[in-house]
Design an enzyme around this catalytic site. Structure first.
Site, mmCIF file in Angstrom:
data_model
loop_
_atom_site.group_PDB
_atom_site.id
_atom_site.type_symbol
_atom_site.label_atom_id
_atom_site.label_comp_id
_atom_site.label_asym_id
_atom_site.label_seq_id
_atom_site.Cartn_x
_atom_site.Cartn_y
_atom_site.Cartn_z
ATOM 1 C CD GLU A 57 -2.842 1.008 2.442
ATOM 2 O OE1 GLU A 57 -2.796 0.071 3.246
ATOM 3 O OE2 GLU A 57 -3.578 2.006 2.587
ATOM 4 N NE ARG A 292 3.730 -8.531 10.644
ATOM 5 C CZ ARG A 292 3.098 -7.850 9.673
ATOM 6 N NH1 ARG A 292 2.129 -8.393 9.002
ATOM 7 N NH2 ARG A 292 3.438 -6.621 9.393
ATOM 8 C CE LYS A 302 3.408 0.231 4.861
ATOM 9 N NZ LYS A 302 2.261 -0.054 4.016
#
Ligand code: ATP
Ligand code: MG
Length: 583
Positions: A57, A292, A302
């Site tokens: 994104e 992850r 983020k």
């Protein structure tokens, strides 16, 4: 953890091997650009054996966690003669910007991957599919698979139920398809305010999987988008857009992190229903989840990275202390080191936390065989060879890289006054200290053996000069070199020839291995001493072109800062020490 070249366990390879063996994706058609069934079926046979995608994104900078996903997706495509698409998942208008798009492209290229196949660039934007997504939504409404719900977001939340209780149907759930279609068109035409209604899939409000309780497909957002401007005031939800994006692009293996496991039934529901309605061509993509990357001593969210940057705890997104790829590059990390690190991690379904030292070791292993050696003195004190002629410069040399002893050599002079590390002299040596102390013999690396004779101090008692006498017949590389055995060797640079440099000794940004554990404020864990600046002396001839990496002998791997280093004022970052000094 493996450090040799043995293949690291990767369950996805087994899946792909089996798919290729069974021919699941054989003979599928593909006609770029990404397209629905009708166009796809007119296309040629896909030359790519598999298709994967990396779907960031564009709302922030890539970090080391993304590198795991990049190496995995691009790596599998490369190994199986497939192709990996770079896809910007830009369905969220408020947070996305072109600046991030450019930064992401730059970093994926830097890592050594690209998305060109037979001259076609497979770089896509989810926003390119807004029209198709909308047409698919109308098809779902017409088939009775979706409806417009006029409950507020709060009401929807309240009627969704819990893990143990079923949800309750919306009063709008059974409205006629034609009514939903009219309202959907009005939503799209901008006739309704944000939050007044939403398009929902009609699945099952009693499903044990909450993600299947009539999830929202479209919400109204009167917001401008970085690529489509004001064309749209409804935007697709991620869980709805993502499977469609994969299918339009002919992705075979859609690889994501574990938190999407519960979304997989909805992913399949969307694809199967659109295939039944002849909107999507089979074979359909399949989603696979892996654990992850969690790395100790860093934060990778983020939101938290943005907070560190905007509140000034670090100097920008490429601060060398950040785990962003831009920060790691500036710190001196190489693409090869990051790929090696990701390879060593393997791919599994078990969540784990990887120690930061594993990343550091990958950098050492990548640089050791290739990095040029040079000498730097970071905490200088003068060494005066009292019996050495004042006007003489003895030419010395050393291999550029000791793994290649017969290769190129660096040349530098030895003179009467040298810079050495302050720590290489002790007036009173502790046990097992083999460097300079009064009476002791030490080798000046690539030069002579010297005998320490004492030191000069200032009024505060600080040593300002160390004194020694050199032994003329002991120069390295001459027959006399081995006549005297010494236990210590130290590095040095000629004071008259040394190059001045600013060296930034970076340390970990957080003191806590798990800075964002639980509800602890991660800012409390910041290491107040994460950057120590020194005025150092470099071996003459050291060319500090921005981005050059070296091993400073005995000290570690260093890089000339890409942003601030100049020939007249070299600025050098420590990438990593030679050994793990943290444990
Ligand atoms: P954040 O949670 O930091 O905002 P994100 O997952 O929302 O990150 P995206 O831009 O959506 O960021 O991520 C793009 C891809 O990178 C996704 O497929 C995601 O699964 C993957 N990814 C992100 N973080 C990690 C990680 N720590 N380890 C492995 N893959 C990751
Ligand atoms: Mg995400």
């Amino acid at each position: 953890m493996t450090t040799d070249s043995a293949p690291v366990s990767n369950f996805l390879r087994t899946i792909i091997d089996n798919d290729l063996k069974s021919g699941r994706y054989q003979g599928r058609q593909w006609a770029p650009p990404p397209s629905p069934a009708a166009v796809r079926r007119a296309g040629a046979i896909d030359p790519a054996r598999i298709r994967t995608r990396f779907p960031p994104e564009p709302n922030g900078y890539l970090h080391i966690g993304h590198a795991k996903s990049i190496c995995l997706n691009f790596g599998l495509a490369r190994d199986y003669q497939g192709i990996c698409h770079l896809r910007f998942d830009d369905t969220n208008p408020e947070k996305e910007e072109d600046e991030y798009v450019h930064a992401i492209i730059d970093m994926v290229h830097w890592l050594g991957f690209d998305w060109v196949q037979d001259g076609t660039e497979h770089c896509y934007f989810a926003s390119d599919y807004f029209d198709t997504l909308y047409q698919f939504a109308e098809a779902l409404v017409q088939a009775g698979h979706a409806y417009v719900d006029e409950q507020s977001a709060d009401e929807m939340r309240a009627t969704r139920g819990t893990l143990t209780e079923a949800g309750t149907n919306s009063p709008w759930r059974d409205r006629p398809a034609t009514e939903s279609l009219t309202l959907l068109r009005e939503m799209r035409a901008g006739k309704h305010p944000d939050g007044s209604m939403a398009l929902r899939a009609r699945i099952d409000m009693a499903s044990p999987n909450i993600n299947l309780r009539d999830p929202v497909l479209y919400r109204i957002r009167h917001a401008s988008h970085h690529r489509t401007g004001n064309d749209w005031c409804i935007y697709p939800m991620y869980a709805w857009a993502h499977p469609v994006e994969d299918a339009l692009e002919g992705i075979t293996h859609s690889i994501c992190t574990l938190e999407f496991e519960d979304q997989r039934p909805f992913y399949d529901w969307i694809l199967e229903h659109l295939a039944e309605l002849d909107q999507l061509a089979a074979p359909l993509p399949r989603q696979y989840e892996f654990a992850r990357l969690n790395l100790s001593y860093v934060v990778t969210s983020k939101r938290k990275l943005r907070q560190l940057v905007t509140e000034g705890h670090v100097n920008g997104w490429d601060d060398p202390r950040l785990p962003t790829l831009a920060g790691l590059r500036r710190r001196g990390y190489t693409p090869g080191a990051i790929r090696l690190f990701c390879e060593r991690l393997g791919v599994s379904k078990a969540d784990s936390r990887i120690d930061y030292s594993v990343l550091e070791q990958a950098l050492r292993d990548d640089l050791d065989p290739v990095a040029a050696r040079t000498v730097a003195v970071l905490d200088p004190v003068k060494l005066v060879l009292t019996n050495f002629p004042a006007d003489h410069a003895e030419p010395c040399s050393a291999p550029l890289n000791p793994h290649d002893p017969d290769g190129a050599r660096r040349k530098f002079p030895l003179t009467r006054e040298l810079w050495i590390e302050r720590d290489d002299f002790r007036e009173e040596p502790p046990k097992k200290y083999f460097r300079l102390f009064p009476g002791n013999l030490v080798r000046l690396k690539y030069g002579y053996v010297v005998r320490c004779t004492g030191c000069v101090k200032n009024d505060q008692g600080e040593v300002t000069e160390v004194h020694a006498e050199y032994l003329p017949d002991t120069r390295s590389g001459t027959p006399g070199a081995d006549a005297i055995k010494v236990k210590g060797a130290i590095t040095w640079v000629s004071a008259a020839h040394a190059i001045a440099a600013e060296v930034r000794l970076y340390d970990r940004l957080f003191r806590d291995a798990h800075p964002d554990r639980g509800d602890q404020d991660f800012l409390q864990a910041i290491n107040p001493d994460s950057c120590h600046v020194t005025q150092a002396w470099l071996e003459p001839g050291t060319q500090a072109e921005p981005g050059t990496t070296w091993q400073f002998e005995r000290l570690g791997y260093f890089v000339a800062d890409r942003e601030e280093s100049t020939t007249s004022h070299p600025v050098i970052n420590r990438a990593v020490t030679l050994r793990d000094t943290w444990a």
